[in-house]
Scaffold this active site. Structure first.
Site: not given
Length: 307
Positions: A63, A65, A67-68, A141, A211, A269
């Site tokens: 996805h 975000h 941090d990914h 999510h 997530d 995570h």
């Protein structure tokens, strides 16, 4: 037989800590690298793990975000600086293509290799090779998110060379046909492949959650996995926080893994509030008998399932 190793390149959620980088999981399989997510700065552990900058490689993003996915930019530039020549295939949400192309335009990347960005429009098979496939399922999510699953196809059963030799069959094409499950004719006699080849041997099955909140849909999607990597951002006493942020607790991860009949569960995570993860493993182990915490740079050999 294909060797398979999983390497955790980042196991923190949202922000890195002194011990944990941001989300990224590498699966090395028979010389090919499958990378799931690329949090900011992940290329440092990528280099540290000696994964190689110029090998056949596919990247799957769960996805959009930061941090990914933000680490993809650094990884692409590092690969280019090290002279990568092979094409790189990247799979993810429609916004991923926009994100990469716009950043590459602004920063004026001078890549030394082709980047093929594949947009995933729906659930199902994302990529299929001769001996494995990667599929995706919608996760739950705060933004559109995919979970992924790697399935190796069954391998032919063990070939009994001694029996074939006793039959007087010469090595070569007839051996190959029998090994592939094809019956043959030899000197007027029909020989069935099933007489000399054992039952098909199952391939390995690995699930990666990204997530998400736990859902029945994901439990079905991950059914029968040999190994499941599932997010465990919080302990159960932070259940309300998990609900609010659409993340998962260790207890919930273990409950889903048990529901799915998963053989081994890796938690990852982790919220920065947890300096160490033994309490999360302990919590999950009450529910699932085979739980381990992921750690940055941890390497796991993934064996074939026993028959």
């Amino acid at each position: 037989m294909a060797n398979m190793e999983m390497i955790f390149l980042g196991t923190s959620s949202a922000a890195p800590t002194s011990e944990r980088g941001l989300s990224s999981i590498a699966i090395m399989r028979n010389g090919e690298l499958l990378l799931f997510d690329a949090g900011e700065g992940m290329q440092r552990n990528f280099i540290k793990a000696s994964l190689g900058m110029n090998r056949k490689m596919k990247v799957f993003v769960t996805h959009m975000h930061a941090d990914h996915c933000v680490g993809l930019l650094g990884l692409l530039q590092t690969m280019s600086l090290q002279g990568r020549e092979r094409r790189l295939d990247i799979y993810g949400q429609p916004r991923l293509k926009e994100f990469l192309l716009e950043n590459m335009r602004i920063i004026n990347f001078g890549l030394t290799f082709e980047v093929a960005i594949h947009t995933i429009e729906r659930e199902g098979t994302v990529v299929e090779e001769s001996d494995y496939k990667v599929s995706c399922c919608e996760a739950k999510h705060s933004i559109p998110t995919f979970s992924y699953r790697l399935d190796e196809f069954d391998r032919p059963g063990a070939f009994n060379v001694e029996i074939v030799k006793q039959m007087g069959i010469p090595e070569g094409k007839l051996y190959t046909s029998l090994q592939k499950g094809q019956d043959i004719e030899y000197k007027g006699t029909r020989i069935k492949s099933s007489e000399v080849v054992g039952h098909p041997r199952p391939g390995r099955k690995i699930g990666i959650s990204g997530d998400t909140r736990p859902t029945d849909k994901l439990a079905k999607f991950f059914s029968g996995c040999d190994l499941l990597v599932f997010e465990s951002t919080y302990s159960q006493d932070k259940y309300e926080k998990a609900l609010e942020t659409l993340h998962c607790t260790a207890t919930e991860a273990a409950t889903l893994a048990k529901q799915a009949g998963v053989k081994k569960l890796f938690l990852t995570h982790f919220s920065a509030r947890y300096d160490e993860t033994s309490s999360l493993v302990k919590e999950a182990s009450i529910i699932h008998p085979n739980v381990e915490a992921a750690e940055d740079m941890k390497r796991i050999d993934v064996p074939y399932p026993s028959l």
